[in-house]
Structure formats: structure tokens, C-alpha cells
Design an enzyme around this catalytic site. Structure first.
Site, PDB file in Angstrom:
ATOM      1  N   HIS A  96       0.748  -1.207   0.114  1.00 12.04           N
ATOM      2  CA  HIS A  96       0.067   0.081  -0.029  1.00 12.04           C
ATOM      3  C   HIS A  96       0.849   1.219   0.021  1.00 12.04           C
ATOM      4  O   HIS A  96       1.649   1.626   0.991  1.00 12.04           O
ATOM      5  CB  HIS A  96      -0.879   0.043   1.371  1.00 12.04           C
ATOM      6  CG  HIS A  96      -1.903   1.020   1.359  1.00 12.04           C
ATOM      7  ND1 HIS A  96      -3.160   1.061   1.719  1.00 12.04           N
ATOM      8  CD2 HIS A  96      -1.855   2.486   0.928  1.00 12.04           C
ATOM      9  CE1 HIS A  96      -3.650   2.094   1.618  1.00 12.04           C
ATOM     10  NE2 HIS A  96      -3.036   2.949   1.082  1.00 12.04           N
ATOM     11  N   LYS A 104      -4.126   1.189   8.768  1.00 14.43           N
ATOM     12  CA  LYS A 104      -2.830   1.359   9.198  1.00 14.43           C
ATOM     13  C   LYS A 104      -2.283   1.093  10.448  1.00 14.43           C
ATOM     14  O   LYS A 104      -2.887   1.569  11.315  1.00 14.43           O
ATOM     15  CB  LYS A 104      -2.463   2.647   8.457  1.00 14.43           C
ATOM     16  CG  LYS A 104      -2.889   2.606   6.837  1.00 14.43           C
ATOM     17  CD  LYS A 104      -2.691   3.893   6.750  1.00 14.43           C
ATOM     18  CE  LYS A 104      -3.432   4.149   5.177  1.00 14.43           C
ATOM     19  NZ  LYS A 104      -3.283   5.418   4.545  1.00 14.43           N
ATOM     20  N   GLU A 138      -3.835   7.205  -3.054  1.00 14.19           N
ATOM     21  CA  GLU A 138      -3.224   5.849  -2.617  1.00 14.19           C
ATOM     22  C   GLU A 138      -3.430   4.991  -3.599  1.00 14.19           C
ATOM     23  O   GLU A 138      -4.323   4.725  -4.304  1.00 14.19           O
ATOM     24  CB  GLU A 138      -4.245   5.584  -1.323  1.00 14.19           C
ATOM     25  CG  GLU A 138      -4.379   6.602  -0.292  1.00 14.19           C
ATOM     26  CD  GLU A 138      -4.643   6.194   1.118  1.00 14.19           C
ATOM     27  OE1 GLU A 138      -5.027   4.722   1.436  1.00 14.19           O
ATOM     28  OE2 GLU A 138      -4.651   6.877   2.121  1.00 14.19           O
ATOM     29  N   ARG A 159      -7.502  15.301   2.603  1.00 14.82           N
ATOM     30  CA  ARG A 159      -7.287  15.848   3.964  1.00 14.82           C
ATOM     31  C   ARG A 159      -5.846  15.392   4.435  1.00 14.82           C
ATOM     32  O   ARG A 159      -5.329  14.940   3.569  1.00 14.82           O
ATOM     33  CB  ARG A 159      -8.310  15.397   4.902  1.00 14.82           C
ATOM     34  CG  ARG A 159      -8.276  13.538   4.968  1.00 14.82           C
ATOM     35  CD  ARG A 159      -9.055  12.845   6.024  1.00 14.82           C
ATOM     36  NE  ARG A 159      -9.034  11.772   5.840  1.00 14.82           N
ATOM     37  CZ  ARG A 159      -7.905  10.639   6.120  1.00 14.82           C
ATOM     38  NH1 ARG A 159      -6.956  11.167   6.364  1.00 14.82           N
ATOM     39  NH2 ARG A 159      -8.445   9.305   6.031  1.00 14.82           N
TER      40      ARG A 159
END
Length: 448
Positions: free
Chosen positions: A208, A237, A275, A291
Site C-alpha cells: 500500500h 494502518k 493511494e 485531507r
């Protein structure tokens, strides 16, 4: 510059924003629930307003209460932090209608990127690589079967308005598809009041990787490299590091350029994170967060920038001080999310902090709002601190992290500190040889 900013959040991120505001000479307003009356962000702000009871839906998620707090205190702008209302387009729109600046992107960009189907369509128009899958909503089981056969099993069902793994189902074959499709829709409806589901090819062993981006709202944009967020449990995470130990720097430069070009063309304003899943030297877009991220401090560490200061400057219309030519990362940084949780079940562990000692020394940063005597409430996320280390190399960062974890004392509640100490002893992690499934597989092995 803004004279007064209200921080629509709590805990360590509220304190983080307050610190930068103080350095910029900006007055701050803290909002708090009745459960947070003694919270550190309340103590550190110039003013504070109680906005409701402990239940976040009646306090931190109450838009009327926050608007009232802004008007009572004369706040010109709101920093949303992360979580709560940080990606709520309706909140940003209401603030705009009241003449209060939302420190973040436009209502349109929040709305577009908040819907993962629309986000994927938008990114494809900017040549950002995406995971093969449905072109949009998968409306029924028969349609799901056709798409799954086209892209090949295993496939991943995802909620368009989802996050945190809710409404996400891995489907290995036709046999399980109908059941899991209906489960995904049900979960999505219950959690997000939106049962829209889409489908992607399920990648077997990806990393990731996320790219930090910044835009000035007028077409200028930069990227600040990557963060490897592959150490996850239940899609949440646990530890992040930069640079990634599993991706070539040249590949990062290329995908970073693609990302900054995309948000420049969008005329995106402020901080954002694009991402990806990364497998076999290919990047696949999964979502964009409009954000600041929990893990932003490791980017700050290697680039030597204050991302909150940049957010505030851009929101005020001062333009962006960041330039791609001047963004040169130095060293390696790692962040551990310290949660008040009881292992091995990872169940919440609220309670009284009897003793707290933060580690110190070169290259150590501890973002936390706890203190001796603080009562960790049971009503919110269990994150109580973030331990960040920075060093010249990854091996030095690992050594520094080990030392910092040994020095960190949090007594009175159970925490995940010991989990990180054990991970640091694992050869796979030491060598950087891990993917998004590694931690859960490793945890399952520990239980046996």
C-alpha cells in the site's frame, strides 16, 4: 493571515494544529465534548467551546454546534484535522455559506473523491493507473458475475462510500459471489446509508503506497514522495514509513509526477493523498483522501516542511511556498500508531493514564495529547499517540525506533507498544519484505 482558527477535532491532531497556529501567531479555538473537558487540546487553545455530550454524533459530528462555536468566537476558518467531518462535503459547503473558510479542498473535490467510483473515473481521465474492474456501480449479482469472469477471480467488492474495510469483501469464485455481494451491500447501507457497490481485481500480495500531494487551487501542484502503509490489520494502518523499502525511487518519481500533474489539472487546493496498491512494479489507484493523513509527520520529517502551515497559507490565499525542484527528501522516517488497546484481541482499553513518559533525543517526535492523570475516554478512536523517528538511513531509523519504544512509558492502560517491539525483531520487517497481508498472517501465526 487568519486571526482566529477553530479546530474541529480532538486529541493529538487538534493539538498538532494548535501548535502550528501558535507559531504563526494565529489565535485558536478548541471544541470539545463533555467527555473531553480535561483534554490537552482544550487546555492549549486560546479559547474553548463545549459542543455537546460524549456521543460524537451530538458533538464532533454536529455541524450546527460547530457553526455556532465559530460564530460565538468569531473564528474565520476551520481546520478539520482528520476523521470526523474532515471529508464531509456538506460541512465544507455550510461553512462556505456562512463565510467561514474550510481549510481544505473545494466542496466539489471533496464530493468527487469521496465517491470512490467517481474518483476512479476522474483519475482515469488524468492517466492515473487504476485497478481493473467495473466501470461504475455493480447493480446486481448477474452483472457482478459477468464482470468477475471478465477480470478473473479473485475479485474485491467495495462500497463506493466506504472506508476502513467496511463493505469490502474478497470473492474467490462464483460460488461465494451472491452471498458476499448481498453482505457488502447490506454493510454499506448500514454504515454509509449508500449501498452502491463496485468491483475490482483483487491483488494477491500488494504493498500500500500513498503519494502526498499539494495544490494551490490555481493549477500549481507538487508531490512530496511516498509513504509505505503496508503494515495493516483489518484494513487499518498500523505502521508507516518513507521511503518505501520495496519500491525503486525512480518509480516513485514517475508516479509522483503523474499525481501532481493530475491534481494540478484538477486545480485542487491544499493537502491530499493519492493511494495505490503496488504489485509487480505496477501502481493501481484505489482512492484519494482530501485531507491531512494520520501519518503526515513522516513526510514532514524527511522533507523538513510543516504541512499544516502550508494548508493554512494556501487556504488564506497566500499561494504555495513548495516547489518541486526544492523538495529533496533526506533520510528515513517511521511512524508507529500507539493505540490504547489490549492485545492480542486489540480490544479498546480506556482508563486513567497513571504515568506517561515520552521518549526523546535526536530524530524523535511524539505526537500525543495524553498526560499523567488523563482519562482515556471509551467513546472515540483508540489512537492515543504517534511515535515518529527520523534518521539518515532505514537501519538507523529501526535502531532509533527500538530505543524510543523502550524509553516510552504509558502506564494505566494497555497499549500496542509491545506489538511494535516484536515486529522489529522479525526478519521480514527488518528486510522490508512485507505486504498488506503480512501483519495479519504474522498475528495469526502468533496465536497458534
Amino acid at each position: 493571515m487568519f486571526k482566529k482558527i477553530l479546530i474541529a477535532n480532538r486529541g493529538e491532531i487538534a493539538l498538532r494544529v494548535i501548535r502550528t497556529c501558535k507559531e504563526m501567531g494565529i489565535k485558536t479555538v478548541a471544541v470539545y465534548s463533555q467527555a473531553d473537558v480535561d483534554a490537552m487540546h482544550v487546555r492549549m487553545a486560546d479559547e474553548s467551546v463545549c459542543i455537546g455530550p460524549a456521543d460524537s454524533t451530538k458533538s464532533y459530528l454536529s455541524i450546527p454546534s460547530i457553526i455556532s462555536a465559530c460564530e460565538i468566537t468569531g473564528s474565520e476558518a476551520v481546520h478539520p484535522g482528520y476523521g470526523f467531518l474532515s471529508e464531509n462535503a456538506n460541512f465544507a459547503e455550510i461553512l462556505r455559506d456562512h463565510g467561514i473558510k474550510f481549510i481544505g479542498p473545494s466542496v466539489n473535490h471533496i464530493s468527487t473523491m469521496g465517491d470512490k467510483i467517481n474518483a476512479k473515473v476522474q483519475m482515469e481521465t488524468f492517466n492515473v493507473p487504476c485497478v481493473p474492474g467495473s466501470d461504475g456501480e455493480v447493480k446486481n449479482v448477474n452483472e457482478a458475475l459477468m464482470i468477475a469472469k471478465k477480470i478473473g477471480y479473485p475479485v474485491l467488492l467495495k462500497a463506493a462510500s466506504g472506508g476502513g474495510g467496511i463493505g469490502m469483501k474478497i470473492v474467490p469464485s462464483d460460488v461465494q459471489l451472491e452471498t458476499l455481494f448481498l453482505q457488502a451491500k447490506s454493510e454499506a447501507k448500514k454504515s454509509f446509508d449508500d449501498d452502491t457497490i463496485y468491483m475490482e481485481k483483487y491483488l494477491e500480495k500488494p504493498r500500500h503506497i500513498e503519494i502526498q500531494v499539494f495544490g494551490d487551487g490555481n493549477g500549481k501542484a507538487v508531490h512530496l514522495g511516498e509513504r509505505d502503509c503496508s503494515l495493516q490489520r483489518r484494513h487499518q494502518k498500523v505502521l508507516e514509513e518513507t521511503p518505501s523499502p520495496g519500491v525503486d525511487p525512480e518509480e516513485i518519481r514517475k508516479i509522483g509526477s503523474v499525481c501532481s500533474n493530475a491534481i494540478g489539472k484538477m486545480k485542487y487546493e491544499g493537502a491530499g493523498t493519492i493511494e495505490f496498491l503496488y504489485e509487480n512494479k505496477e501502481f493501481f489507484f484505489i482512492e484519494m483522501n482530501t485531507r491531512l493523513q494520520v501519518e503526515h509527520p513522516i513526510t514532514e520529517a524527511i522533507y523538513g516542511v510543516d504541512l499544516v502551515r502550508e494548508q493554512i497559507n494556501i487556504a488564506f490565499g497566500m499561494g504555495m511556498s513548495l516547489s518541486q525542484n526544492n523538495l529533496n527528501p533526506k533520510g528515513h522516517a517511521i511512524e508507529c500508531r500507539i493505540n490504547a488497546e489490549r492485545l492480542p484481541a486489540f480490544s479498546p482499553s480506556p482508563g486513567n493514564i497513571k504515568e506517561f513518559h515520552s521518549p526523546g533525543g535526536i530524530g524523535i517526535r511524539m505526537d500525543s495529547a495524553i498526560y499523567n492523570g488523563f482519562m482515556v475516554p471509551p467513546h472515540y478512536d483508540s489512537l492515543i499517540g504517534k511515535l515518529i523517528v527520523h534518521a539518515d538511513s532505514r537501519s538507523m531509523a529501526l535502531s532509533r525506533l527500538s530505543r524510543a519504544l523502550d524509553e516510552l512509558i504509558i502506564d494505566g492502560v494497555d497499549t500496542t507498544v509491545d506489538l511494535f517491539k516484536r515486529i522489529l525483531e522479525e526478519e521480514d520487517f527488518i528486510c522490508g519484505d512485507y505486504n498488506i497481508h503480512w501483519l495479519e498472517n504474522w498475528l495469526a501465526d502468533q496465536v497458534q
